[in-house]
Motif scaffolding. Structure first.
Motif, mmCIF file in Angstrom:
data_model
loop_
_atom_site.group_PDB
_atom_site.id
_atom_site.type_symbol
_atom_site.label_atom_id
_atom_site.label_comp_id
_atom_site.label_asym_id
_atom_site.label_seq_id
_atom_site.Cartn_x
_atom_site.Cartn_y
_atom_site.Cartn_z
ATOM 1 N N GLN A 62 34.972 88.590 71.053
ATOM 2 C CA GLN A 62 34.522 87.195 71.102
ATOM 3 C C GLN A 62 35.562 86.251 70.498
ATOM 4 O OE1 GLN A 62 30.643 86.578 69.381
ATOM 5 N NE2 GLN A 62 30.698 84.374 69.707
ATOM 6 N N ILE A 63 36.381 86.742 69.569
ATOM 7 C CA ILE A 63 37.444 85.903 68.999
ATOM 8 C C ILE A 63 38.351 85.374 70.105
ATOM 9 C CG2 ILE A 63 39.509 85.926 67.545
ATOM 10 C CD1 ILE A 63 38.103 87.861 65.696
ATOM 11 N N PHE A 64 38.665 86.238 71.076
ATOM 12 C CA PHE A 64 39.554 85.847 72.168
ATOM 13 C C PHE A 64 38.788 85.139 73.292
ATOM 14 C CE2 PHE A 64 41.214 89.670 70.107
ATOM 15 C CZ PHE A 64 42.465 89.235 69.721
ATOM 16 N N ARG B 293 27.934 75.170 74.606
ATOM 17 C CA ARG B 293 28.120 74.006 73.733
ATOM 18 C C ARG B 293 28.762 72.857 74.499
ATOM 19 N NH1 ARG B 293 29.829 77.586 69.319
ATOM 20 N NH2 ARG B 293 28.406 77.398 67.559
ATOM 21 N N ARG B 294 29.798 73.182 75.238
ATOM 22 C CA ARG B 294 30.556 72.145 75.936
ATOM 23 C C ARG B 294 29.693 71.464 76.994
ATOM 24 N NH1 ARG B 294 36.120 71.605 76.679
ATOM 25 N NH2 ARG B 294 36.503 69.545 77.562
ATOM 26 N N TYR B 295 28.853 72.225 77.686
ATOM 27 C CA TYR B 295 27.993 71.637 78.711
ATOM 28 C C TYR B 295 27.041 70.622 78.088
ATOM 29 C CZ TYR B 295 24.840 71.125 82.656
ATOM 30 O OH TYR B 295 24.093 70.588 83.688
ATOM 31 N N ILE B 296 26.446 70.978 76.954
ATOM 32 C CA ILE B 296 25.521 70.063 76.284
ATOM 33 C C ILE B 296 26.261 68.812 75.819
ATOM 34 C CG2 ILE B 296 24.015 69.778 74.283
ATOM 35 C CD1 ILE B 296 23.354 72.761 74.506
ATOM 36 N N ASN C 252 38.325 72.527 69.661
ATOM 37 C CA ASN C 252 37.410 71.583 69.020
ATOM 38 C C ASN C 252 36.773 72.193 67.783
ATOM 39 O OD1 ASN C 252 34.971 73.082 70.014
ATOM 40 N ND2 ASN C 252 35.844 72.489 71.983
ATOM 41 N N GLY C 253 35.986 71.367 67.093
ATOM 42 C CA GLY C 253 35.344 71.831 65.877
ATOM 43 C C GLY C 253 34.397 72.984 66.099
ATOM 44 N N GLY C 254 33.687 72.967 67.233
ATOM 45 C CA GLY C 254 32.785 74.069 67.551
ATOM 46 C C GLY C 254 33.533 75.379 67.695
ATOM 47 N N LEU C 255 34.722 75.328 68.335
ATOM 48 C CA LEU C 255 35.526 76.544 68.494
ATOM 49 C C LEU C 255 36.016 77.042 67.137
ATOM 50 C CD1 LEU C 255 37.073 78.594 70.262
ATOM 51 C CD2 LEU C 255 38.945 76.956 70.351
ATOM 52 N N LEU C 256 36.470 76.128 66.277
ATOM 53 C CA LEU C 256 36.980 76.534 64.964
ATOM 54 C C LEU C 256 35.891 77.197 64.125
ATOM 55 C CD1 LEU C 256 39.227 73.477 63.992
ATOM 56 C CD2 LEU C 256 39.947 75.693 64.879
ATOM 57 N N SER C 257 34.688 76.611 64.133
ATOM 58 C CA SER C 257 33.594 77.214 63.362
ATOM 59 C C SER C 257 33.186 78.558 63.965
ATOM 60 C CB SER C 257 32.403 76.260 63.306
ATOM 61 O OG SER C 257 31.887 76.027 64.599
ATOM 62 N N THR C 258 33.190 78.642 65.308
ATOM 63 C CA THR C 258 32.861 79.910 65.965
ATOM 64 C C THR C 258 33.871 80.989 65.604
ATOM 65 O OG1 THR C 258 31.809 78.784 67.830
ATOM 66 C CG2 THR C 258 32.532 81.039 68.192
ATOM 67 N N PHE D 110 37.242 80.762 77.219
ATOM 68 C CA PHE D 110 36.065 80.098 77.785
ATOM 69 C C PHE D 110 36.086 78.604 77.460
ATOM 70 C CE2 PHE D 110 33.740 84.211 78.325
ATOM 71 C CZ PHE D 110 33.373 84.015 79.636
ATOM 72 N N SER D 111 36.549 78.254 76.253
ATOM 73 C CA SER D 111 36.639 76.841 75.891
ATOM 74 C C SER D 111 37.635 76.123 76.801
ATOM 75 C CB SER D 111 37.070 76.707 74.421
ATOM 76 O OG SER D 111 37.124 75.362 74.034
ATOM 77 N N ALA D 112 38.780 76.771 77.086
ATOM 78 C CA ALA D 112 39.764 76.168 77.989
ATOM 79 C C ALA D 112 39.241 76.112 79.417
ATOM 80 C CB ALA D 112 41.066 76.967 77.924
ATOM 81 N N TRP D 113 38.546 77.157 79.844
ATOM 82 C CA TRP D 113 38.012 77.224 81.207
ATOM 83 C C TRP D 113 36.990 76.121 81.454
ATOM 84 C CZ3 TRP D 113 36.285 82.586 83.584
ATOM 85 C CH2 TRP D 113 36.280 82.479 84.981
ATOM 86 N N SER D 114 36.222 75.790 80.415
ATOM 87 C CA SER D 114 35.184 74.769 80.572
ATOM 88 C C SER D 114 35.764 73.380 80.787
ATOM 89 C CB SER D 114 34.258 74.766 79.344
ATOM 90 O OG SER D 114 34.971 74.407 78.178
ATOM 91 N N ASN D 115 37.095 73.216 80.609
ATOM 92 C CA ASN D 115 37.727 71.936 80.949
ATOM 93 C C ASN D 115 37.736 71.704 82.455
ATOM 94 O OD1 ASN D 115 38.391 71.201 78.281
ATOM 95 N ND2 ASN D 115 40.243 72.450 78.334
ATOM 96 N N LYS D 116 37.641 72.797 83.231
ATOM 97 C CA LYS D 116 37.730 72.701 84.688
ATOM 98 C C LYS D 116 36.410 72.991 85.390
ATOM 99 C CE LYS D 116 42.584 74.144 84.607
ATOM 100 N NZ LYS D 116 43.583 75.139 85.075
ATOM 101 N N SER D 117 35.600 73.864 84.813
ATOM 102 C CA SER D 117 34.354 74.245 85.488
ATOM 103 C C SER D 117 33.372 74.790 84.463
ATOM 104 C CB SER D 117 34.642 75.310 86.556
ATOM 105 O OG SER D 117 33.438 75.805 87.111
ATOM 106 N N TYR D 118 32.101 74.700 84.783
ATOM 107 C CA TYR D 118 31.051 75.337 83.983
ATOM 108 C C TYR D 118 30.432 76.514 84.732
ATOM 109 C CZ TYR D 118 31.366 70.913 81.452
ATOM 110 O OH TYR D 118 31.834 69.832 80.758
#
Length: 701
Positions: A297-299, A359-362, A643-649, A304-312
Motif C-alpha cells: 500500500q505504501i507504493f 478520497r480524491r473523488y470526494i 497531497n496531505g491525505g497521501l502524506l498521512s496515509t 493511485f493518487s497520480a492516476w486519479s489526476n486523469k481518471s477515477y
C-alpha cells in the motif's frame, strides 16, 4: 487567487473600515524591521517589543469595537423581546411578520460582525506567520502563549469570540419561536436542532461554523478523512458545474470500495496465526502476512493518487481486479502449501488499495455543500469495515472440500472477499459515471451579472466590489502587490500550486506538521501492534479460540463511531483541539503501560481493559490529530498527487509495516517475550510524541 491584503480591502464593511486590522501597515513594518536589523539600527529584542505593542494595539482596537457592536445587538434583541412579549398576549399576524423581519435585520448585522471577526482573526494569523518567516523566529509561540493564557487576554475575544455565542443563541431562539409552524413544541429547547429552518439562522450558523471551525460529529468525522474542505462556490455557475460532476451512485461505489477494503484488511487478523502454522511457519509470522498488505500500500497510494489526476473509473476497475486475484491467491495458498503464495496474495491486495482515489473523488467531485457528509461517510465506512472484518471471520467456522479445494476458517476469508470484489466490479462497470474533467480546468470564479438581492447576497458572499475605483484605491492595491512580491506563500500562483514531488511536499512541512505526522505514525503503530498480535497473545495467555478473538476485535471496531460521536458532538466543543491532543496521548501512554506483563500472572481482565484504553484513546487521538493537521498544513498540500491525505496515509501505512515486522522479529525471542518486546517501541514513540507536542503546543491554534 486574490492575496489577503486585497481580500481584506474588498470584504470590509465601509462604515467599519477604521476598526479592521491595519494589515498593510503591519506588513510594511515587518519589512522595515528586517531592513533595520540588517543595517544595525535596531536589535532583535527592540523589534520584538515594538511589534508586540503594535499588534496589541491593533487587537485592542478590534476587541473594543467588537464589544461595542455586541452590546448594540444585545440591546436591539432585548427591545424586540419586549415587543414579542406584548404580541404573545395580544397576537397580531402583521405584527409578528414585522417582528420577524426586525429579527432578520439583526441577524444580517450579526453575520457582518462574525465576518468582521473572521477577517481580523485571519489577518492576525497571517501577520504572525509572516513575521516568523521573515526573521526565522518563533514569535507566534511566545505571543500566543503570553496573551491567550493571561486573565485579561484580548486575543481570546478574537479567536474565541466570547459573548457572540450568547447573541447567536438569543437571536436563534427568538426567530424559531416566531415561526408559524411550531407544531407541539413550546420553544427551541424542546425541539431537535434539525427543526431550524429559517435561512437567516442557517446563514448565522454557517458563519459561526466557519469562524470557530467547530467540530460537530460530521465535521469531526470528516476531518478523519483529511479531505480538503473548501468554501461553497459563490456563484450559480460554479454550483452548476459541481452538480454536473456529482453522481450519487458513483459516490456510493467509492464508499463501498472503502468499506470492502477495510473488511479485506481485518478479516484475516483472527486466523492469520493459525494459517501461518498450517503452512509450517511460526505463529508470529502472522505479522509478515498481515503487514505485507501495508507494504504494498505504501507504493500503491502514490500511483493511485497520480492516476486519479486523469481518471477515477479505471483505477477502481484495476483495484477490484487486483484485489480479487490477491484474495484467490491467499485462499489457494493452503492447498498449494506455500507461504510465498500466501504473502503474494496479500501483496496483491495491498497493490489494489484505492483509498487515495476514494478520497480524491470526494474532494473533487462532491459539491462543497455535502462534502463534509461525504467525508463523514468515508470514515464511517472505514470504521464499519474494520468492525465487520473480524466479525465475519468469527462466522466462517466451517471446513469442507469442493473438487480438491479446501474451504476452512483460514481460506474462507479469501474466497469470500474474492467473490465480493467480483460482484463489486460488475456493479462498478454498470453504474459508475466518470465525471467530466474538462470542467476542472476552467474554475475561474464568475462574477454575477445580476444586481438584485444585494442585501442578503452581499452579507453572505462579501460586500460587492465597486465597479469604479478611485486612483488612491488603485494605488493602494498596487502597493499591496509590491509588498507581496517577496512572499511566495501569498502570491496568487504559488499559493495554489500543488507539490510536484515527495521532496517538495516535505519542504512544505513545518515543525507543527511534522509533529502531527509523528503522532499519526505513533497511534497507527500502537493500534497495529494491538490488533495484529491479538490472536497470538490471547491464545498463548488465555487459550482464546478464533471466535473469541473475532468477537473481541469486532467490539473494539464498533467503539469507533460512538466514541467519535461523543468527542465530536460534546467534548471537542468544551476543550481546544490541542488540549484534547495532549490528553489523548497521555491516556494512550497509560494504556500502553498498563498492557505490560510485569508479574508472573497476566489476566484477561488486564489485557481487555488496557486494550480498550489504548484503542479508544488512539481513536480519539486520530480525529483530533487529523483535525489539527488539516489546520496547520499548507494549502498547497490540499491538491495534486502529493497531497496531505497521501502524506498521512504513507505515515500510517509505514507505521503498520514497522509494527508488523516488529511482531515477526520479536517472535524469535519466544512468544513469552512477545508482548513486552512489541510494547516497548510503542512506549518510547508515544513518550517522544508527547515531548514534541509540548514543544510545539503554542503553535497549534
Amino acid at each position: 487567487m486574490v492575496n489577503f491584503g486585497k481580500k481584506l480591502t474588498a470584504d470590509q464593511v465601509p462604515e467599519w473600515r477604521g476598526y479592521y486590522i491595519n494589515y498593510k501597515l503591519m506588513k510594511k513594518k515587518v519589512k522595515q524591521y528586517g531592513q533595520q536589523i540588517q543595517q544595525g539600527e535596531k536589535d532583535r529584542h527592540r523589534v520584538l517589543k515594538d511589534f508586540s505593542k503594535m499588534l496589541d494595539d491593533q487587537i485592542e482596537k478590534i476587541v473594543l469595537f467588537l464589544l461595542e457592536q455586541q452590546g448594540m445587538l444585545a440591546s436591539r434583541i432585548e427591545k424586540l423581546g419586549k415587543q414579542r412579549a406584548i404580541l404573545a398576549e395580544q397576537p397580531d399576524i402583521s405584527g409578528i411578520a414585522e417582528l420577524r423581519e426586525a429579527y432578520r435585520e439583526v441577524g444580517l448585522d450579526l453575520i457582518k460582525l462574525l465576518k468582521f471577526v473572521d477577517l481580523n482573526a485571519t489577518g492576525i494569523r497571517k501577520i504572525l506567520k509572516k513575521f516568523d518567516k521573515r526573521f526565522s523566529y518563533r514569535f507566534t509561540d511566545y505571543y500566543v502563549s503570553s496573551r491567550s493564557n493571561h486573565p485579561y487576554s484580548q486575543l481570546q475575544q478574537v479567536f474565541k469570540h466570547v459573548g457572540v455565542g450568547a447573541v447567536v443563541g438569543a437571536l436563534s431562539r427568538n426567530l424559531v419561536d416566531l415561526q408559524e409552524h411550531q407544531g407541539s413544541y413550546l420553544s427551541i429547547y424542546d425541539q431537535p436542532p434539525t427543526a431550524l429552518k429559517d435561512p437567516i439562522i442557517d446563514m448565522i450558523n454557517s458563519s459561526v461554523d466557519k469562524l470557530t471551525r467547530s467540530t460537530n460529529f460530521l465535521r469531526f468525522l470528516g476531518q478523519h478523512a483529511l479531505i480538503a474542505q473548501e468554501e461553497s462556490p459563490s456563484t450559480a455557475g460554479e454550483e452548476e458545474i459541481e452538480d454536473q460532476k456529482y453522481h450519487f451512485i458513483s459516490l456510493m461505489l467509492n464508499l463501498v470500495n472503502t468499506f470492502l477494503y477495510m473488511v479485506n484488511t481485518y478479516i484475516i487478523v483472527p486466523t492469520a496465526d493459525d494459517y501461518s502454522v498450517s503452512l509450517g511457519a511460526a505463529s508470529t509470522v502472522c505479522g509478515v502476512v498481515i503487514g505485507s498488505m501495508a507494504v504494498a500500500q505504501i507504493f500503491s497510494s502514490v500511483y493511485f493518487s497520480a492516476w486519479s489526476n486523469k481518471s477515477y473509473f479505471r483505477p477502481l476497475v484495476f483495484s477490484s481486479i487486483v484485489l480479487c486475484l490477491g484474495n484467490v491467491c491467499y485462499a489457494m495458498a493452503y492447498d498449494m502449501n506455500s507461504l510465498a503464495v500466501l504473502i503474494i496474495g496479500r501483496l496483491l491486495c495491498g497493490l489494489g488499495s484505492a483509498r487515495a482515489v476514494n478520497r480524491r473523488y470526494i474532494s473533487d467531485c462532491v459539491p462543497a455543500r455535502i462534502r463534509m457528509q461525504a467525508s463523514a461517510g468515508f470514515v464511517s465506512a472505514s470504521a464499519l469495515g474494520m468492525a465487520c472484518g473480524p466479525a465475519l471471520a468469527g462466522l466462517l467456522q466451517w471446513r469442507f472440500k469442493i473438487y480438491m479445494v479446501t474451504f476452512s476458517q483460514s481460506t474462507l476469508p479469501g474466497w469470500l472477499m474474492a467473490v465480493a470484489w467480483l460482484l463489486y466490479l460488475v456493479w462498478l462497470c454498470i453504474s459508475f459515471k466518470e465525471p467530466n474533467r474538462a470542467d476542472e480546468v476552467n474554475d475561474t470564479p464568475q462574477n454575477s451579472a445580476s444586481g438584485q438581492g444585494v442585501d442578503i447576497e452581499q452579507v453572505e458572499n462579501g460586500l460587492a466590489q465597486p465597479l469604479l475605483r478611485d486612483s488612491e484605491t488603485k494605488q493602494n492595491e498596487e502597493d499591496d502587490d509590491d509588498d507581496d512580491e517577496d512572499d511566495s506563500e501569498e502570491c496568487a500562483q504559488d499559493s495554489r500550486k500543488p507539490a510536484t514531488s515527495i521532496g517538495s511536499a516535505y519542504r512544505l512541512l513545518t515543525p507543527s506538521v511534522k509533529v502531527q505526522l509523528l503522532i499519526y505514525f505513533m497511534l497507527k503503530y500502537a493500534m497495529e501492534i494491538l490488533l495484529s498480535e491479538s490472536s497470538v497473545i490471547t491464545n498463548h495467555y488465555f487459550n482464546w479460540n478464533t471466535s473469541a478473538v473475532a468477537i473481541f476485535l469486532a467490539i473494539l471496531g464498533l467503539t469507533v463511531l460512538p466514541i467519535n460521536a461523543v468527542v465530536g458532538t460534546y467534548i471537542s466543543n468544551m476543550f481546544e483541539d490541542r488540549q484534547l491532543l495532549m490528553a489523548s496521548q497521555i491516556t494512550l501512554l497509560v494504556g500502553i503501560i498498563f498492557s505490560f506483563k510485569v508479574t508472573s500472572r497476566y489476566s484477561a481482565i488486564q489485557y481487555v481493559i488496557s486494550a480498550l484504553i489504548t484503542f479508544v484513546s488512539a481513536e480519539v487521538l486520530e480525529g483530533v490529530n487529523l483535525s489539527l493537521l488539516s489546520s496547520v498544513m499548507s494549502s498547497r498540500l490540499s491538491r495534486g498527487t502529493y497531497n496531505g491525505g497521501l502524506l498521512s496515509t504513507e505515515a500510517g501505512t509505514l507505521a503498520r509495516v514497522v509494527a508488523d515486522c516488529t511482531i515477526t522479529a520479536a517472535g524469535y525471542l519466544g512468544i513469552g517475550s512477545l508482548l513486552n518486546v512489541t510494547l516497548l517501541p510503542s512506549l518510547v514513540i508515544c513518550a517522544a510524541s508527547i515531548a514534541c507536542t509540548f514543544l510545539t503546543y503554542n503553535s497549534l491554534f
